[in-house]
Design a protein around this motif. Sequence first.
Motif, short mmCIF file in Angstrom:
data_model
loop_
_atom_site.label_atom_id
_atom_site.label_comp_id
_atom_site.label_asym_id
_atom_site.label_seq_id
_atom_site.Cartn_x
_atom_site.Cartn_y
_atom_site.Cartn_z
N VAL A 92 -10.34 -52.40 -16.48
CA VAL A 92 -11.39 -53.11 -17.18
C VAL A 92 -10.81 -54.35 -17.84
O VAL A 92 -9.78 -54.28 -18.52
CB VAL A 92 -12.04 -52.21 -18.25
N ASP A 126 -11.47 -57.11 -20.62
CA ASP A 126 -12.24 -57.42 -21.82
C ASP A 126 -12.05 -58.90 -22.12
O ASP A 126 -11.06 -59.30 -22.71
CB ASP A 126 -11.76 -56.54 -22.98
N LEU A 179 -12.61 -48.52 -24.89
CA LEU A 179 -12.39 -48.38 -23.45
C LEU A 179 -11.11 -47.61 -23.15
O LEU A 179 -11.10 -46.71 -22.31
CB LEU A 179 -12.35 -49.75 -22.80
N ALA A 180 -10.03 -47.97 -23.83
CA ALA A 180 -8.75 -47.26 -23.63
C ALA A 180 -8.87 -45.81 -24.07
O ALA A 180 -8.34 -44.91 -23.40
CB ALA A 180 -7.64 -47.97 -24.38
N GLY A 225 -7.08 -57.17 -22.11
CA GLY A 225 -7.90 -58.04 -22.95
C GLY A 225 -7.37 -59.46 -22.90
O GLY A 225 -6.16 -59.68 -22.86
N HIS A 261 -9.76 -45.69 -19.73
CA HIS A 261 -9.68 -46.86 -18.85
C HIS A 261 -8.38 -47.63 -19.07
O HIS A 261 -7.77 -47.54 -20.14
CB HIS A 261 -10.87 -47.79 -19.08
N CYS A 313 -11.69 -60.68 -26.02
CA CYS A 313 -11.47 -59.36 -26.61
C CYS A 313 -11.40 -59.37 -28.13
O CYS A 313 -11.53 -58.31 -28.75
CB CYS A 313 -10.22 -58.73 -26.04
N VAL A 341 -7.06 -51.05 -19.78
CA VAL A 341 -7.68 -52.23 -20.35
C VAL A 341 -6.72 -53.41 -20.37
O VAL A 341 -5.55 -53.28 -20.77
CB VAL A 341 -8.14 -51.96 -21.80
N GLY A 384 -2.80 -50.67 -23.70
CA GLY A 384 -3.61 -51.87 -23.45
C GLY A 384 -2.70 -53.05 -23.23
O GLY A 384 -1.59 -53.09 -23.77
N SER A 437 -11.92 -52.92 -26.64
CA SER A 437 -10.77 -52.49 -25.83
C SER A 437 -10.29 -51.11 -26.26
O SER A 437 -9.94 -50.28 -25.41
CB SER A 437 -9.62 -53.50 -25.98
#
Length: 103
Positions: A51, A53, A65-66, A74, A70, A56, A72, A96, A62
């Motif tokens: 994903v 972002d 999502l993480a 950003g 996912h 961000c 991520v 991330g 983020s």
Amino acid sequence: MTHPTAAITAYWDAAARDFDDEPDHGLRAPETRAAWADLLSRCLPSAPADVLDVGCGTGSLSALLAGAGHRVTGVDLAPRMVEAARAKLAAAGLPGRFLVGDA
């Protein structure tokens, strides 16, 4: 000559320190956080997914999502926003990748 994005970068860098204090920015209220998590879960494929972002900011979305599993990445124009995003995910123990860039 100043780069056209210099003023934008400066604005968001200056805002980074207090950005999460705004009601919807830091997603600190449980109801707000839950609403965003629900919306994102309905819009994204099943985890794990890659994903991006874009814009961000301090990484609040983020982090959601993480936290949902996912992978991520950003991107934000403001280096201080990216620093805050990195710190936010690191403090939460979440993975991330964050980059300074103009999307």
